[in-house]
Design a protein around this motif. Structure first.
Motif, PDB file in Angstrom:
ATOM      1  N   GLU A  52       0.833  -1.129  -0.087  1.00 24.94           N
ATOM      2  CA  GLU A  52       0.005   0.115   0.077  1.00 24.94           C
ATOM      3  C   GLU A  52       0.934   1.149   0.020  1.00 24.94           C
ATOM      4  N   ALA A  53       2.068   1.287   0.626  1.00 21.79           N
ATOM      5  CA  ALA A  53       2.897   2.367   0.655  1.00 21.79           C
ATOM      6  C   ALA A  53       3.289   2.686  -0.761  1.00 21.79           C
ATOM      7  N   LEU A  54       3.643   1.613  -1.329  1.00 21.30           N
ATOM      8  CA  LEU A  54       4.408   1.768  -2.729  1.00 21.30           C
ATOM      9  C   LEU A  54       3.111   2.462  -3.719  1.00 21.30           C
ATOM     10  N   ILE A  55       2.108   1.680  -3.672  1.00 24.82           N
ATOM     11  CA  ILE A  55       1.186   2.318  -4.367  1.00 24.82           C
ATOM     12  C   ILE A  55       0.672   3.815  -4.213  1.00 24.82           C
ATOM     13  N   LEU A  56       0.403   3.925  -2.994  1.00 24.03           N
ATOM     14  CA  LEU A  56       0.411   5.490  -2.560  1.00 24.03           C
ATOM     15  C   LEU A  56       1.230   6.456  -2.977  1.00 24.03           C
ATOM     16  N   SER A  57       2.608   5.970  -2.755  1.00 24.11           N
ATOM     17  CA  SER A  57       3.625   6.829  -3.347  1.00 24.11           C
ATOM     18  C   SER A  57       3.622   7.131  -4.756  1.00 24.11           C
ATOM     19  N   ARG A  58       3.201   5.967  -5.517  1.00 28.88           N
ATOM     20  CA  ARG A  58       3.367   6.146  -7.010  1.00 28.88           C
ATOM     21  C   ARG A  58       2.125   7.185  -7.294  1.00 28.88           C
ATOM     22  N   ILE A  59       1.029   6.942  -6.752  1.00 28.73           N
ATOM     23  CA  ILE A  59      -0.290   7.855  -7.201  1.00 28.73           C
ATOM     24  C   ILE A  59       0.141   9.111  -6.962  1.00 28.73           C
ATOM     25  N   ARG A  60       0.813   9.410  -5.385  1.00 32.92           N
ATOM     26  CA  ARG A  60       1.056  10.913  -5.078  1.00 32.92           C
ATOM     27  C   ARG A  60       2.148  11.702  -6.228  1.00 32.92           C
ATOM     28  N   ASP A  67      -7.518  12.182  -4.079  1.00 26.93           N
ATOM     29  CA  ASP A  67      -8.011  11.449  -2.997  1.00 26.93           C
ATOM     30  C   ASP A  67      -7.738  10.028  -3.071  1.00 26.93           C
ATOM     31  N   VAL A  68      -7.498   9.453  -1.754  1.00 21.97           N
ATOM     32  CA  VAL A  68      -7.231   8.020  -1.848  1.00 21.97           C
ATOM     33  C   VAL A  68      -7.765   7.212  -0.694  1.00 21.97           C
ATOM     34  N   MET A  69      -8.146   5.946  -0.936  1.00 19.38           N
ATOM     35  CA  MET A  69      -8.678   5.149   0.220  1.00 19.38           C
ATOM     36  C   MET A  69      -8.235   3.776  -0.003  1.00 19.38           C
ATOM     37  N   ARG A  75      -5.592   7.231   3.993  1.00 20.34           N
ATOM     38  CA  ARG A  75      -6.758   8.244   3.533  1.00 20.34           C
ATOM     39  C   ARG A  75      -6.529   9.329   3.323  1.00 20.34           C
ATOM     40  N   ILE A  76      -6.690   9.906   1.947  1.00 20.83           N
ATOM     41  CA  ILE A  76      -6.434  11.261   1.561  1.00 20.83           C
ATOM     42  C   ILE A  76      -7.896  11.845   1.151  1.00 20.83           C
ATOM     43  N   GLN A  77      -8.323  12.614   1.933  1.00 22.01           N
ATOM     44  CA  GLN A  77      -9.645  13.417   1.683  1.00 22.01           C
ATOM     45  C   GLN A  77      -9.540  14.769   1.571  1.00 22.01           C
ATOM     46  N   THR A  78      -9.586  15.368   0.499  1.00 20.15           N
ATOM     47  CA  THR A  78      -9.344  16.787   0.122  1.00 20.15           C
ATOM     48  C   THR A  78     -10.748  17.327  -0.648  1.00 20.15           C
ATOM     49  N   GLY A  79     -11.651  16.643  -1.085  1.00 24.29           N
ATOM     50  CA  GLY A  79     -12.891  16.837  -1.940  1.00 24.29           C
ATOM     51  C   GLY A  79     -12.346  16.864  -3.483  1.00 24.29           C
ATOM     52  N   SER A  80     -11.233  16.251  -3.834  1.00 26.70           N
ATOM     53  CA  SER A  80     -10.793  16.075  -5.133  1.00 26.70           C
ATOM     54  C   SER A  80     -11.948  15.317  -5.767  1.00 26.70           C
ATOM     55  N   ASP A  81     -12.134  15.786  -7.176  1.00 23.30           N
ATOM     56  CA  ASP A  81     -13.127  14.796  -8.094  1.00 23.30           C
ATOM     57  C   ASP A  81     -12.582  13.477  -8.376  1.00 23.30           C
ATOM     58  N   TYR A  82     -11.437  13.261  -7.935  1.00 22.70           N
ATOM     59  CA  TYR A  82     -10.623  11.790  -8.228  1.00 22.70           C
ATOM     60  C   TYR A  82     -10.432  11.046  -6.723  1.00 22.70           C
ATOM     61  N   SER A 105      -5.302  -4.889  -6.373  1.00 21.67           N
ATOM     62  CA  SER A 105      -6.463  -4.334  -6.965  1.00 21.67           C
ATOM     63  C   SER A 105      -6.478  -2.657  -6.906  1.00 21.67           C
ATOM     64  N   ILE A 106      -6.553  -2.198  -7.924  1.00 25.85           N
ATOM     65  CA  ILE A 106      -6.324  -0.375  -7.899  1.00 25.85           C
ATOM     66  C   ILE A 106      -7.845  -0.141  -8.887  1.00 25.85           C
ATOM     67  N   ALA A 107      -8.223   0.978  -8.322  1.00 26.27           N
ATOM     68  CA  ALA A 107      -9.382   1.487  -9.214  1.00 26.27           C
ATOM     69  C   ALA A 107      -9.293   3.275  -8.990  1.00 26.27           C
ATOM     70  N   LEU A 108      -9.915   3.727  -9.926  1.00 31.22           N
ATOM     71  CA  LEU A 108      -9.926   5.236 -10.135  1.00 31.22           C
ATOM     72  C   LEU A 108     -11.327   5.692 -10.171  1.00 31.22           C
ATOM     73  N   GLU A 109     -11.807   6.392  -9.424  1.00 30.41           N
ATOM     74  CA  GLU A 109     -13.191   7.185  -9.461  1.00 30.41           C
ATOM     75  C   GLU A 109     -13.186   8.532  -9.935  1.00 30.41           C
TER      76      GLU A 109
END
Length: 284
Positions: A52-60, A67-69, A75-82, A105-109
């Protein structure tokens, strides 16, 4: 990508991240990492956390405003559309016991609609991926759900909770659906089960009480492969539904009818009595 593959916007980058995380998991898998517990029976390993740390790092790095769950607490919750849904290791119990059925498993909303996802099975080097409206793929080859339209000929899959099993009624659904299909499989990874529906390896799948990170990518992949996903009453699947019923579409109504009958206690076959079986053994 092959010549007939659509030019995906997000899938190439997501796939690269999923493969990198999968390689990390395989390193831990071969070493048989130490098991820890999040609750009475929920397992977590160092592999979950590091993935999870690796995936989070790559997304950031690539999408710093998104945002991320994540299952393991990101948990990153800033009100982003993504919003990204991350399951760094779906099938932790299998993984921890050396059973080779697990995935990333990785998905984008985007604005509440899931638009891209990838599920990577590192033990088989199988990458399932999809973007909204562009179909589903396994290792760059287009996949579609099965064409079986008779429930009795179907192979289906399910999953059981790791905790509070005594409060979950799925054993009754397992029993009834087993009697009305060609068989039921329980592999231990909901994300891979949904991808198996997409690839036509199974014709249906159901499970109670799944989390958003369990289903976000797999549901999109199944739907883009031509499948249907709903709640157990046939209403629209939502990311927080807690009820997931997926199928090739052709047998969906038949599965819904079975679920309705089971919920209302109609036509239930009794579970075989172990006491009666034991009496019969004594006569052998």
């Amino acid at each position: 990508m092959t010549a007939n593959t659509p030019q995906f916007e997000f899938v190439p980058a997501i796939s690269e991240i999923a493969r990198e995380a999968g390689a990390l998991l395989m390193g831990y898998f071969h070493r048989r990492v130490k098991i820890e517990y999040k609750g009475d029976v929920d397992l977590v390993t160092e592999a979950d956390r590091q993935s999870e740390a690796l995936i989070l790092s790559r997304i950031r790095e690539q999408w710093p405003s998104h945002d991320v769950m994540g299952e393991e607490g990101s948990r990153i919750q800033t009100g982003s559309d993504y919003l990204w849904y991350i399951d760094p290791l779906d099938g932790t119990t299998n993984f921890a016991h050396g059973f080779p059925v697990f995935c990333v498993s990785i998905a984008l909303e985007h604005k509440g609609t899931r638009v891209a996802g990838a599920v990577f099975d590192p033990t088989r080097d199988e990458l399932f991926a999809a973007e909204l409206g562009r179909g589903a793929y396994l290792n760059d080859n287009r996949i579609t759900v099965s064409k079986i339209d008779n429930l009795g000929e179907c192979l289906v899959a399910t999953g059981f909770p790791s905790h509070k099993r005594h409060k979950n009624p799925n054993i009754f659904f397992y029993h009834q659906i087993t009697l009305r299909t060609h068989g039921v499989r329980r592999a231990g990874s909901a994300a891979l089960d949904l991808c198996s529906v997409a690839a036509g390896r199974v014709d249906g799948f159901w499970e109670f009480n799944l989390n958003p990170w369990d289903t976000a990518a797999g549901v999109l992949i199944a739907e883009e492969a031509g499948g249907r996903v709903s709640r157990f009453d046939g209403s629209s699947f939502q990311i927080d539904s807690r009820e997931t019923l997926a199928s090739n579409g052709l047998v969906h109504n038949a599965l819904l009818a079975e679920f309705e009958a089971i919920f209302h206690g109609r036509g239930l076959e009794e579970l075989p009595s172990p006491l009666e079986y034991a009496k019969g053994r004594a006569k052998l």
